[in-house]
Motif scaffolding. Structure first.
Motif, mmCIF file in Angstrom:
data_model
loop_
_atom_site.group_PDB
_atom_site.id
_atom_site.type_symbol
_atom_site.label_atom_id
_atom_site.label_comp_id
_atom_site.label_asym_id
_atom_site.label_seq_id
_atom_site.Cartn_x
_atom_site.Cartn_y
_atom_site.Cartn_z
ATOM 1 N N SER A 137 -25.754 -6.543 -21.474
ATOM 2 C CA SER A 137 -25.837 -7.653 -21.690
ATOM 3 C C SER A 137 -27.416 -8.140 -21.159
ATOM 4 O O SER A 137 -28.527 -7.720 -21.021
ATOM 5 N N LEU A 138 -27.653 -9.949 -20.990
ATOM 6 C CA LEU A 138 -28.865 -10.740 -20.716
ATOM 7 C C LEU A 138 -29.320 -10.341 -19.561
ATOM 8 O O LEU A 138 -30.609 -9.705 -19.363
ATOM 9 N N LYS A 139 -28.812 -10.192 -18.667
ATOM 10 C CA LYS A 139 -29.053 -9.939 -17.181
ATOM 11 C C LYS A 139 -29.545 -8.047 -17.179
ATOM 12 O O LYS A 139 -30.500 -8.329 -16.717
ATOM 13 N N ASN A 140 -29.118 -7.179 -17.742
ATOM 14 C CA ASN A 140 -29.670 -5.671 -18.095
ATOM 15 C C ASN A 140 -30.772 -6.181 -18.681
ATOM 16 O O ASN A 140 -31.599 -4.631 -17.944
ATOM 17 N N LYS A 141 -30.770 -6.675 -19.335
ATOM 18 C CA LYS A 141 -32.151 -7.046 -20.410
ATOM 19 C C LYS A 141 -33.305 -7.756 -19.562
ATOM 20 O O LYS A 141 -34.550 -6.520 -19.676
ATOM 21 N N LEU A 142 -32.488 -8.520 -18.570
ATOM 22 C CA LEU A 142 -33.653 -8.916 -17.695
ATOM 23 C C LEU A 142 -34.835 -7.891 -16.824
ATOM 24 O O LEU A 142 -36.043 -7.995 -16.604
ATOM 25 N N GLU A 143 -33.401 -6.944 -16.124
ATOM 26 C CA GLU A 143 -33.709 -6.423 -15.121
ATOM 27 C C GLU A 143 -34.634 -5.545 -15.776
ATOM 28 O O GLU A 143 -35.934 -4.634 -15.317
ATOM 29 N N ILE A 156 -32.013 4.692 -22.351
ATOM 30 C CA ILE A 156 -32.230 4.798 -21.450
ATOM 31 C C ILE A 156 -32.086 3.639 -20.022
ATOM 32 O O ILE A 156 -32.227 3.025 -18.945
ATOM 33 N N ASN A 157 -32.485 2.354 -20.682
ATOM 34 C CA ASN A 157 -32.052 0.637 -20.365
ATOM 35 C C ASN A 157 -30.529 1.170 -19.466
ATOM 36 O O ASN A 157 -30.432 0.238 -18.449
ATOM 37 N N ASN A 158 -29.611 1.536 -19.653
ATOM 38 C CA ASN A 158 -28.553 1.701 -18.741
ATOM 39 C C ASN A 158 -28.612 1.981 -17.624
ATOM 40 O O ASN A 158 -27.682 1.950 -16.830
ATOM 41 N N LEU A 159 -29.458 3.238 -18.020
ATOM 42 C CA LEU A 159 -29.869 4.314 -17.120
ATOM 43 C C LEU A 159 -30.507 3.455 -15.794
ATOM 44 O O LEU A 159 -30.478 3.557 -14.539
ATOM 45 N N LEU A 160 -31.400 2.974 -16.577
ATOM 46 C CA LEU A 160 -32.114 2.125 -15.133
ATOM 47 C C LEU A 160 -31.401 1.097 -14.985
ATOM 48 O O LEU A 160 -31.415 0.718 -13.486
ATOM 49 N N TYR A 161 -30.472 -0.278 -15.285
ATOM 50 C CA TYR A 161 -29.743 -1.244 -15.207
ATOM 51 C C TYR A 161 -28.403 -0.339 -13.732
ATOM 52 O O TYR A 161 -28.368 -0.922 -13.528
ATOM 53 N N TYR A 162 -27.458 0.666 -14.507
ATOM 54 C CA TYR A 162 -26.811 0.987 -13.095
ATOM 55 C C TYR A 162 -26.853 2.197 -12.714
ATOM 56 O O TYR A 162 -25.826 2.488 -12.336
ATOM 57 N N GLN A 163 -28.426 2.993 -12.595
ATOM 58 C CA GLN A 163 -28.720 3.982 -11.498
ATOM 59 C C GLN A 163 -27.917 3.534 -10.691
ATOM 60 O O GLN A 163 -27.559 5.081 -10.544
ATOM 61 N N SER A 164 -27.762 2.857 -9.664
ATOM 62 C CA SER A 164 -26.883 2.816 -8.642
ATOM 63 C C SER A 164 -25.195 2.959 -8.964
ATOM 64 O O SER A 164 -24.357 4.149 -7.512
ATOM 65 N N ASN A 165 -25.187 2.273 -9.585
ATOM 66 C CA ASN A 165 -23.467 2.915 -9.659
ATOM 67 C C ASN A 165 -23.957 4.793 -10.161
ATOM 68 O O ASN A 165 -22.551 5.214 -9.447
ATOM 69 N N TYR A 166 -24.591 5.067 -10.782
ATOM 70 C CA TYR A 166 -24.101 5.800 -11.388
ATOM 71 C C TYR A 166 -24.446 7.271 -10.366
ATOM 72 O O TYR A 166 -23.750 7.973 -10.110
ATOM 73 N N LEU A 167 -24.976 7.011 -9.277
ATOM 74 C CA LEU A 167 -25.410 7.861 -8.324
ATOM 75 C C LEU A 167 -24.113 8.018 -7.319
ATOM 76 O O LEU A 167 -24.281 8.828 -7.350
ATOM 77 N N ALA A 168 -23.621 6.547 -6.982
ATOM 78 C CA ALA A 168 -22.453 6.374 -6.040
ATOM 79 C C ALA A 168 -21.474 7.082 -6.761
ATOM 80 O O ALA A 168 -20.631 7.794 -6.653
ATOM 81 N N ARG A 179 -39.767 -1.040 -9.286
ATOM 82 C CA ARG A 179 -39.976 0.424 -9.493
ATOM 83 C C ARG A 179 -39.205 0.589 -9.130
ATOM 84 O O ARG A 179 -38.315 0.752 -7.657
ATOM 85 N N THR A 180 -37.980 1.927 -9.850
ATOM 86 C CA THR A 180 -36.806 1.811 -9.164
ATOM 87 C C THR A 180 -36.496 3.913 -9.058
ATOM 88 O O THR A 180 -37.465 4.206 -10.208
ATOM 89 N N PRO A 181 -35.672 3.877 -8.110
ATOM 90 C CA PRO A 181 -36.196 5.839 -8.713
ATOM 91 C C PRO A 181 -35.459 6.088 -9.893
ATOM 92 O O PRO A 181 -36.540 7.005 -9.973
ATOM 93 N N MET A 182 -35.061 5.832 -10.936
ATOM 94 C CA MET A 182 -34.158 5.828 -12.020
ATOM 95 C C MET A 182 -35.776 5.761 -13.034
ATOM 96 O O MET A 182 -35.804 6.372 -14.251
#
Length: 178
Positions: A144-150, A38-50, A160-163
Motif C-alpha cells: 500500500s502507499l503507507k507500506n511504501k512510505l514506511e 523484503i518490503n513486506n517483511l519490513l512493514y509487517y515484521q511485528s505481525n509476523y513475529l506475533a 531503524r527496525t529489527p528486521m
C-alpha cells in the motif's frame, strides 16, 4: 542499537482482511518479487513475529517436552557446527590424538539426535511452518502507499527496525525501500 525502533503492530484489517490486497507474484521477474518480499517483511515484521510466537506457543502447549528437547538439539547442533567451522584444526588434532573419544562423541550425538527426533520434528514444524506462512504472505501481499512510505523511511536511515538490521546483516539492505 539504541536507535532501533520496533514498528507498530499493523491492524488485522491491513494485514489480512478488508483493505489487504493479494496477488500472485510474477515469478519471471525475480528482482521485483524479492523486492516485494523484503518490503513486506519490513512493514509487517511485528505481525509476523506475533504470528510465529503464537504458533510456537500452540505447538509448545501440545508437545512442550518435545519442543524443548528439539530446540535444545537443534541449538546444540548449530552451535557445534559453528564451533567446528571456526576450529577445524582443533577438531582434526582431537580426532587424530583421541580416535575412540571422537568416535564416542559422534555416536553419542547420533544417538541423542535419533532419540529425540520427534522433538526435533516438532521444533522444526513449529519454526518452519510459521516461516513458510510469513514468506507466502510477504510474497502475495501487495504494497500500500503507507507500506511504501514506511519502507522509504527505513531505507534512507530515518528509522531503524529489527528486521531492517537482520536484512542488512543478510546483505539485502540495498533492495529495501525501492
Amino acid at each position: 542499537m539504541v536507535d532501533v525502533q520496533p514498528p507498530p503492530l499493523r491492524t488485522l484489517d491491513d494485514f489480512l482482511l478488508g483493505s489487504a490486497r493479494f496477488s500472485v507474484p510474477d515469478v519471471r521477474n525475480l528482482d521485483r518479487w524479492n523486492n516485494r518480499i523484503i518490503n513486506n517483511l519490513l512493514y509487517y515484521q511485528s505481525n509476523y513475529l506475533a504470528s510465529a510466537v503464537a504458533f510456537l506457543l500452540v505447538v509448545g502447549y501440545f508437545q512442550p517436552l518435545q519442543l524443548i528437547l528439539g530446540a535444545t538439539v537443534v541449538v546444540l547442533l548449530f552451535l557445534g557446527f559453528v564451533w567446528a567451522a571456526e576450529n577445524k584444526a582443533v577438531i582434526r588434532r582431537f580426532r587424530r590424538n583421541h580416535p575412540s573419544l571422537a568416535l564416542a562423541a559422534i555416536l553419542g550425538s547420533s544417538y541423542l539426535l535419533l532419540s529425540v527426533l520427534g522433538g526435533v520434528a516438532v521444533f522444526l514444524i513449529g519454526i518452519a511452518f510459521p516461516i513458510l506462512m510469513i514468506l507466502i504472505h510477504a510474497s502475495v501481499r501487495l504494497r500500500s502507499l503507507k507500506n511504501k512510505l514506511e519502507n522509504k523511511l527505513e531505507s534512507i536511515g530515518l528509522k531503524r527496525t529489527p528486521m531492517g538490521l537482520l536484512l542488512e546483516a543478510l546483505g539485502q539492505e540495498q533492495e529495501a525501500g525501492s
